[in-house]
Design a protein around this motif. Structure first.
Motif, PDB file in Angstrom:
ATOM      1  N   UNK A 157       0.847  -1.195   0.000  1.00 52.42           N
ATOM      2  CA  UNK A 157       0.000   0.000   0.000  1.00 52.42           C
ATOM      3  C   UNK A 157       0.883   1.245   0.000  1.00 52.42           C
ATOM      4  N   UNK A 158       0.495   2.240  -0.803  1.00 49.31           N
ATOM      5  CA  UNK A 158       1.149   3.554  -0.791  1.00 49.31           C
ATOM      6  C   UNK A 158       0.144   4.578  -0.274  1.00 49.31           C
ATOM      7  N   UNK A 159       0.560   5.331   0.757  1.00 53.25           N
ATOM      8  CA  UNK A 159      -0.250   6.433   1.290  1.00 53.25           C
ATOM      9  C   UNK A 159       0.536   7.720   1.041  1.00 53.25           C
ATOM     10  N   UNK A 160      -0.032   8.658   0.271  1.00 56.52           N
ATOM     11  CA  UNK A 160       0.713   9.859  -0.101  1.00 56.52           C
ATOM     12  C   UNK A 160      -0.121  11.120   0.122  1.00 56.52           C
ATOM     13  N   UNK A 161       0.601  12.203   0.419  1.00 54.47           N
ATOM     14  CA  UNK A 161      -0.043  13.510   0.501  1.00 54.47           C
ATOM     15  C   UNK A 161      -0.348  14.003  -0.914  1.00 54.47           C
ATOM     16  N   UNK A 162      -1.438  14.764  -1.071  1.00 51.40           N
ATOM     17  CA  UNK A 162      -1.803  15.261  -2.397  1.00 51.40           C
ATOM     18  C   UNK A 162      -0.919  16.427  -2.826  1.00 51.40           C
ATOM     19  N   UNK A 163      -0.625  17.378  -1.914  1.00 51.10           N
ATOM     20  CA  UNK A 163       0.123  18.580  -2.275  1.00 51.10           C
ATOM     21  C   UNK A 163       1.590  18.415  -1.881  1.00 51.10           C
ATOM     22  N   UNK A 164       2.476  18.276  -2.905  1.00 53.64           N
ATOM     23  CA  UNK A 164       3.918  18.182  -2.673  1.00 53.64           C
ATOM     24  C   UNK A 164       4.608  19.152  -3.628  1.00 53.64           C
ATOM     25  N   UNK A 165       5.805  19.634  -3.292  1.00 53.68           N
ATOM     26  CA  UNK A 165       6.444  20.689  -4.092  1.00 53.68           C
ATOM     27  C   UNK A 165       6.648  20.341  -5.557  1.00 53.68           C
ATOM     28  N   UNK A 166       7.196  19.159  -5.825  1.00 55.71           N
ATOM     29  CA  UNK A 166       7.585  18.870  -7.203  1.00 55.71           C
ATOM     30  C   UNK A 166       6.498  18.187  -8.018  1.00 55.71           C
TER      31      UNK A 166
END
Length: 480
Positions: free
Chosen positions: A51-60
């Motif tokens: 499973x990958x859990x990621x934030x929506x807003x990232x710099x790049x």
């Protein structure tokens, strides 16, 4: 062996947020972290991640863009986004482009996060076990569980001990009794017997009559396989581990996690590979080729061989410590020639199966054919009998299989082709009776070895010249 914890990759460019997520998830899951999408992709290329859990807003980049790339390269990984923004356009975009399993809004509750990630890991495991589900099908976990349950129920019925084809009171009754006693316990079993006696059948019976019946059963034939290929098959490999490894591969030990792995022809494994296999059985973990990470596995091992491993140990070809690891319980399957009463039952069973498969009905087997089948020694055992029944059905022009359909290459199947054997009877001298018995043993062994004199001489402890002399003395001739 304890079951492996699912691996979850957390991606967030804010260290404090990443630390909070890690503290919430690190007990029930194996947690990996990355502070950028690029770092996360490097981890995905090296590690097994469910499973990958990621934030929506990232710099790049955005979480949706990152998970879209994950979907292309690692489609089996379940994808989750956490965001403080609830823009419906972002949600729709995430579902369409990245195949996102769940969209979690901030502030999130720890229990909600644990439940969501746990359900995602469960979904990943169902995909691996069934190999039919993908995120695009939108099947619910409940639907897939129902299909799996129905399939497992069919397998349990198929491999019930009372469903194993045999004659009442025959030698297989004792084997089935032992299987029934051993199956419920997590103890390694070594199945011995000649090729074609049904060792895989009984390995499956051990699995489907155990508490592991709802978990995977996987089988591998270890005979005549190079060490590197066998290691890749059993333990898996990472992309680029060797020439031709163009994708990651999960090994059979990991596929069988929670269930049973059947290692057929274990006596053929090289001494070098025996060391690697021994470590896996001792430590309960595997290391895929090309990886420096070990994975815990919980499997029951059932092995099989047509060799005498005790003899192999004495001659230095098999490790004694590995033998005791796989042979806590030894279960010997008698050859078909020692089960003559099973032959008619098995013949009728295989005929019924062949009629269904070929769409060609007949009324059955003639009494003369059954008599001839019981006289033959079946060096190929049940597998040879099955093949012969199928061949006769294909060649049959009438409504019943008769002795005239038997393969002419089967020595001894036709009583007219059997060499005359002196019959002992009361009143004969001791010498005459012994000679009659000796002639009978010679004919039986020659027929079983298809008149291969070298093999017969070795089996009987004679020289080839001595065997030829006895054949000439008793007037034994190879049937045409």
């Amino acid at each position: 062996m304890s079951a492996a914890r699912p691996t979850v990759l957390l991606v967030d460019d804010e260290p404090l947020s990443l630390e909070t997520l890690t503290r919430t998830l690190d007990e029930p899951f194996e947690v990996l972290t990355a502070t950028s999408a690029a770092a996360a992709e490097e981890i995905l290329a090296e590690e097994w991640v469910q499973v990958v859990v990621t934030d929506q807003r990232m710099p790049e980049t955005t979480g949706v863009e990152f998970l879209s790339r994950v979907r292309e390269r690692w489609p089996d990984v379940v994808r989750i986004i956490i965001s403080g923004y609830t823009d419906p356009g972002d949600i729709i975009d995430g579902i369409n482009r990245a195949g996102i399993y769940q969209y979690i809004t901030k502030p999130w509750h720890p229990d909600t996060l644990l439940l969501t990630v746990g359900n995602a890991c469960h979904l990943y495991r169902l995909q691996r076990e069934h190999e039919l589900l993908s995120l695009e099908t939108r099947l619910t976990a409940a639907t897939l569980e129902q299909k799996l349950a129905a399939h497992r129920a069919r397998l349990k019925r198929t491999f019930r001990l009372d469903a194993i084809v045999r004659s009442p009171g025959g030698p297989l009754d004792a084997v089935c009794d032992l299987v029934e006693r051993v199956a419920p316990y997590d103890i390694p079993v070594l199945l011995t017997g000649e090729s074609g006696t049904g060792k895989e059948l009984f390995a499956r019976a051990l699995h489907y009559n155990s508490h592991r019946a709802d978990k995977p059963f996987v089988a591998e034939n270890c005979g005549a396989m190079p060490d590197q290929l066998l290691e890749s098959e059993l333990f898996g490999h990472k992309k680029g581990a060797f020439t031709g490894a163009v994708n990651d591969r999960i090994g059979l030990f990991e596929q069988a996690d929670g269930g049973t792995i059947f290692l057929d022809e274990i006596g053929e494994v090289s001494r070098a590979f025996q060391v690697k296999l021994l470590r896996v059985l001792q430590e309960g973990d595997v290391r895929p080729l090309g990886s420096n990470q070990r994975r815990r596995v919980d499997v029951r091992v059932v092995a099989a061989t047509n060799r005498s491993l005790e003899t192999e140990i004495g001659e230095g070809r098999f490790r004694e410590d590995l033998y005791y690891r796989v042979a806590a319980v030894r279960l010997h399957l008698p050859p078909l020639r020692e089960r003559p009463d099973d032959i008619p039952v098995l013949a009728r069973h295989h005929l019924a199966a062949a009629m269904t498969a070929f769409g060609k009905p007949v009324t059955g087997l003639s009494d003369d054919l059954i008599d001839r089948l019981q006289r033959y020694h079946w060096p190929g055992n049940v597998r040879e009998l099955q093949n012969e029944i199928q061949r006769m059905l294909v060649m049959c022009d009438g409504n019943q299989l008769g002795a005239d359909l038997l393969d002419p290459g089967i020595p001894g199947a036709d009583s007219r082709s059997r060499p005359p054997i002196p019959e002992p009877f009361p009143g004969q001298t001791l010498k005459a009776r012994i000679e009659a018995l000796e002639a009978g043993v010679l004919v039986e062994t020659l027929e079983r070895n298809r008149w291969n004199k070298s093999k017969t001489a070795v089996e009987l402890g004679l020289s080839r010249v001595g065997l030829s002399a006895k054949i000439e003395r008793y007037g034994l001739e190879k049937p045409p």
